[in-house]
Design an enzyme around this catalytic site. Structure first.
Site, PDB file in Angstrom:
ATOM      1  N   ASP A   1      58.878  86.895  38.766  1.00 35.11           N
ATOM      2  CA  ASP A   1      60.093  87.249  39.501  1.00 35.11           C
ATOM      3  C   ASP A   1      59.875  87.021  40.993  1.00 35.11           C
ATOM      4  OD1 ASP A   1      62.565  88.237  40.206  1.00 35.11           O
ATOM      5  OD2 ASP A   1      62.355  90.121  39.133  1.00 35.11           O
ATOM      6  N   ASP A   2      60.607  86.075  41.557  1.00 35.36           N
ATOM      7  CA  ASP A   2      60.534  85.766  42.992  1.00 35.36           C
ATOM      8  C   ASP A   2      59.161  85.251  43.406  1.00 35.36           C
ATOM      9  OD1 ASP A   2      63.077  86.795  42.934  1.00 35.36           O
ATOM     10  OD2 ASP A   2      62.775  88.280  44.501  1.00 35.36           O
TER      11      ASP A   2
ATOM     12  N   CYS B  45      68.144  85.594  40.355  1.00 34.56           N
ATOM     13  CA  CYS B  45      67.584  86.033  39.074  1.00 34.56           C
ATOM     14  C   CYS B  45      68.591  86.124  37.944  1.00 34.56           C
ATOM     15  CB  CYS B  45      66.839  87.346  39.251  1.00 34.56           C
ATOM     16  SG  CYS B  45      67.570  88.485  40.432  1.00 34.56           S
TER      17      CYS B  45
ATOM     18  N   LYS C 264      64.815  82.234  48.459  1.00 26.29           N
ATOM     19  CA  LYS C 264      65.758  82.735  47.448  1.00 26.29           C
ATOM     20  C   LYS C 264      67.128  83.000  48.071  1.00 26.29           C
ATOM     21  CE  LYS C 264      66.317  86.993  44.708  1.00 26.29           C
ATOM     22  NZ  LYS C 264      65.653  88.246  44.300  1.00 26.29           N
TER      23      LYS C 264
ATOM     24  N   LYS D 234      61.729  92.650  32.413  1.00 28.21           N
ATOM     25  CA  LYS D 234      63.063  92.603  33.016  1.00 28.21           C
ATOM     26  C   LYS D 234      64.100  91.919  32.120  1.00 28.21           C
ATOM     27  CE  LYS D 234      65.256  90.730  37.225  1.00 28.21           C
ATOM     28  NZ  LYS D 234      64.979  90.266  38.605  1.00 28.21           N
TER      29      LYS D 234
ATOM     30  N   HIS E 225      68.229  92.148  33.028  1.00 23.92           N
ATOM     31  CA  HIS E 225      69.073  91.800  34.171  1.00 23.92           C
ATOM     32  C   HIS E 225      70.224  90.842  33.872  1.00 23.92           C
ATOM     33  CE1 HIS E 225      69.177  91.187  38.829  1.00 23.92           C
ATOM     34  NE2 HIS E 225      70.013  92.114  38.397  1.00 23.92           N
TER      35      HIS E 225
ATOM     36  N   HIS F 264      58.374  90.619  42.662  1.00 23.39           N
ATOM     37  CA  HIS F 264      59.614  91.048  43.327  1.00 23.39           C
ATOM     38  C   HIS F 264      59.337  92.248  44.232  1.00 23.39           C
ATOM     39  CE1 HIS F 264      63.773  92.327  43.899  1.00 23.39           C
ATOM     40  NE2 HIS F 264      64.207  91.281  43.203  1.00 23.39           N
TER      41      HIS F 264
ATOM     42  N   ASP G  48      61.626  82.674  38.186  1.00 24.69           N
ATOM     43  CA  ASP G  48      63.083  82.625  38.030  1.00 24.69           C
ATOM     44  C   ASP G  48      63.758  81.989  39.232  1.00 24.69           C
ATOM     45  OD1 ASP G  48      62.517  84.732  39.761  1.00 24.69           O
ATOM     46  OD2 ASP G  48      63.989  86.099  38.889  1.00 24.69           O
ATOM     47  N   ASN G  49      63.113  82.024  40.380  1.00 25.63           N
ATOM     48  CA  ASN G  49      63.610  81.388  41.604  1.00 25.63           C
ATOM     49  C   ASN G  49      62.474  81.444  42.608  1.00 25.63           C
ATOM     50  OD1 ASN G  49      65.466  84.267  41.371  1.00 25.63           O
ATOM     51  ND2 ASN G  49      63.945  84.167  43.010  1.00 25.63           N
TER      52      ASN G  49
END
Length: 551
Positions: A37-38, A76, A309, A130, A132, A224, A287-288
């Site tokens: 994540d991130d 995300c 992001k 996660k 989301h 994240h 995810d990004n």
């Protein structure tokens, strides 16, 4: 006679292994998808980072295939929606600012998603971490959408120790618990959440019946950022091991990534110990891109790519990705074909012998990746009608129009790259040799060549941009008031030179293609409403499926 028999057996084994890799065997492979994540482009050492050592992730890339032009959406919720459905987020109304806990919105229930396809093929399906893509109603939860089990958080992130997520309302900060086991808050959980997710994932693998099929998605919280009061969190002993990094914030981020890398190694080892590693496809992606500054920052770095992001620039959408399977690729290489996160659904379905569904945006890239062939994908589109920007990549050209947040669209991360003299960074070779993944590969007969020239090959994954950052920041193109920015991202991967005035015909062609995609867009629900009826104080201070309780 004996030698002849050995030769025949070797040939048969090679054929069986090859058929298995190509998804043509009757024995379907297991699938483990690990989602960071991130995670920034420069937050892994196989992209050349000298600060952050990620030996387990690196060795997955080196013994598998590094996806050098893997793209996601820039946020995300959109990325996860595309991953699960094989469709662009903007065709689902899931684009733009990600879901918040107090918002009554979710991935459309009529969309069939990846775990549902795999369950029909006989897979047991598990989500750790996660979600989301919908948490306000029970029908939108993972266990209602094809996952047999879920242990993790439903929203965008959680505190790494307290498992809470905060929202800023007009009435002030609102906090609630968001760690669940299936439909029940996991109140008895303790410890660093990356470790919790690792233990859960390895427990699922250990309990799995090897005669059946496994789909395990491990969607980590890391790296994240957390709530405003404690944005970065990592075990203190891990942070102290990062004292070679000049920036204190970057030290903590590196420790968070180190725990993520440890998790990857532990999951692979668990598969090996269970005896199913050689029949398991492993995917690792972000995810990004990283959020170097601004809202929900984590001091991740996408250097030398432009943007972070929430922007349409490469730092947000060109992200870390790899594919691994035993004997998939005996020589380390990078695949430079375009791949989008929506391609995973058809690619993985093909890999397990199923036909991808019609009417999706994703392409089946399995054979293209494993044979190092040209990508089936020639275009990538990003539409964010919340912020108001539109992006299209077609062949070597990339066009951006609409409005961007300038503070998220420049070059960031170069000031976080400092390394101090003492203690010096740990030897890359030593770190790799001590890694869990290295031991697993050696025990599996897949030992990695540790010669110096082989170790330097990690730099072949590194992106080099000729101009220094201070030169690049002068006269950058930012689209606004109907203007566009055009780049050749093959020759100029860091988006330094706007060439729109040189190629007006290409600009018009790409604008026309964008217009076609705009017509496919389901508008994102606006404005974003934080419904007071979702307040956790009505649900024992946990974020709940509040919308179904509305009378």
């Amino acid at each position: 006679m004996a030698e002849c028999l050995k030769t025949k057996l070797a040939v048969i084994l090679l054929i069986v292994m090859t058929l298995g890799v190509r998804g043509e065997s009757n024995v379907k492979p297991n699938i483990v998808y690990i989602l960071a994540d991130d995670l920034g482009w420069d937050d892994v050492s196989f992209h050349g980072s000298e600060q952050v050592r990620t030996p387990n992730i690196d060795l997955l890339a080196r013994s598998g295939v590094a996806l050098q032009r893997f793209y996601s959406h820039c946020l995300c919720t959109p990325s996860r929606s595309a991953l699960l459905t094989g469709k662009h987020a903007y065709t689902l109304g899931m684009q733009g600012y990600p879901l918040v806990q107090s918002e009554d919105r979710f991935l459309p229930l009529n969309e069939k998603i990846l775990p549902q396809y795999l369950k029909e093929l006989g897979y047991s399906t598990h989500l750790v971490g996660k979600w989301h893509v919908g948490m306000c109603r029970s029908a939108a939860l993972p266990t209602a959408r094809g996952f047999d089990t879920h242990f993790g958080h439903r929203g965008g992130y959680i505190d790494y120790y307290e498992y809470t997520i905060e929202e800023s309302w007009s009435s002030g900060t609102v906090s609630g618990y968001d760690l669940y086991r299936n439909e029940t808050p996991a109140w008895d959980s303790t410890g660093y959440v990356t470790d919790l997710y690792t233990r859960e994932a390895t427990s699922i693998i250990e309990a799995h019946d090897p005669s059946s099929l496994l789909f395990l998605m491990v969607a980590h919280n890391a790296p994240h950022g957390g709530n405003d009061g404690a944005i970065l969190q990592a075990p203190p002993d891990e942070v102290r091991r990062m004292r070679h990094i000049e920036s204190q914030q970057r030290r903590i981020l590196a420790a968070m990534v180190k725990k993520l890398d440890d998790s990857v190694g532990d999951i692979v080892k668990s598969l090996s110990d269970k005896g199913i590693l050689n029949n398991t496809i492993i995917v690792f992606t972000s995810d990004n891109g990283g959020m170097t500054s601004g809202n929900s920052l984590n001091y991740g770095s996408n250097w030398p790519l432009r943007g972070i992001k929430m922007s349409p620039f490469e730092g947000a959408v060109r992200v870390t990705g790899l594919l691994w399977k035993a004997n998939l690729n005996p020589v380390s290489r990078a695949w430079n074909g375009y791949m989008h996160i929506s391609d995973w659904l058809p690619t993985l379905l093909h890999a397990v012998g199923a036909d991808p569904p019609p009417g999706i945006d994703g392409f089946n890239q399995w054979d293209n990746i494993i044979t190092n062939a040209t990508s089936k994908r020639n275009e990538i589109v990003e539409i964010d009608d919340y912020q108001g920007f539109y992006m299209i990549i077609s062949a070597e050209y990339k066009l951006i129009t609409g409005s961007v947040i300038k503070e998220y669209s420049n070059y960031q991360g170069h000031d976080l790259r400092g390394i101090i003299g003492s203690p010096s960074p740990p030897s890359y070779v030593d770190v790799v040799k001590k890694s869990t993944m290295y031991s697993v590969l050696r025990n599996s007969g897949l030992e990695v060549n540790m010669a110096d020239d082989e170790m330097r090959k990690r730099y072949k994954y590194k992106i080099d941009c000729l101009k220094r950052s201070e030169e690049r920041d002068v006269s950058l193109c930012y689209p606004e008031n109907g203007t566009v920015c055009l780049y050749n991202i093959i020759e100029d991967p860091c988006e330094t030179k706007d060439i729109s005035k040189l190629y007006p015909d290409i600009v018009q062609k790409l604008l026309q293609k964008l217009e076609t995609e705009k017509n496919r867009t389901i508008p994102r629900i606006l404005p974003l409403v934080r419904d007071p009826r979702s307040h956790p104080n009505q649900f024992n201070y946990a974020w709940s499926t509040w919308a179904e309780h509305i009378k």
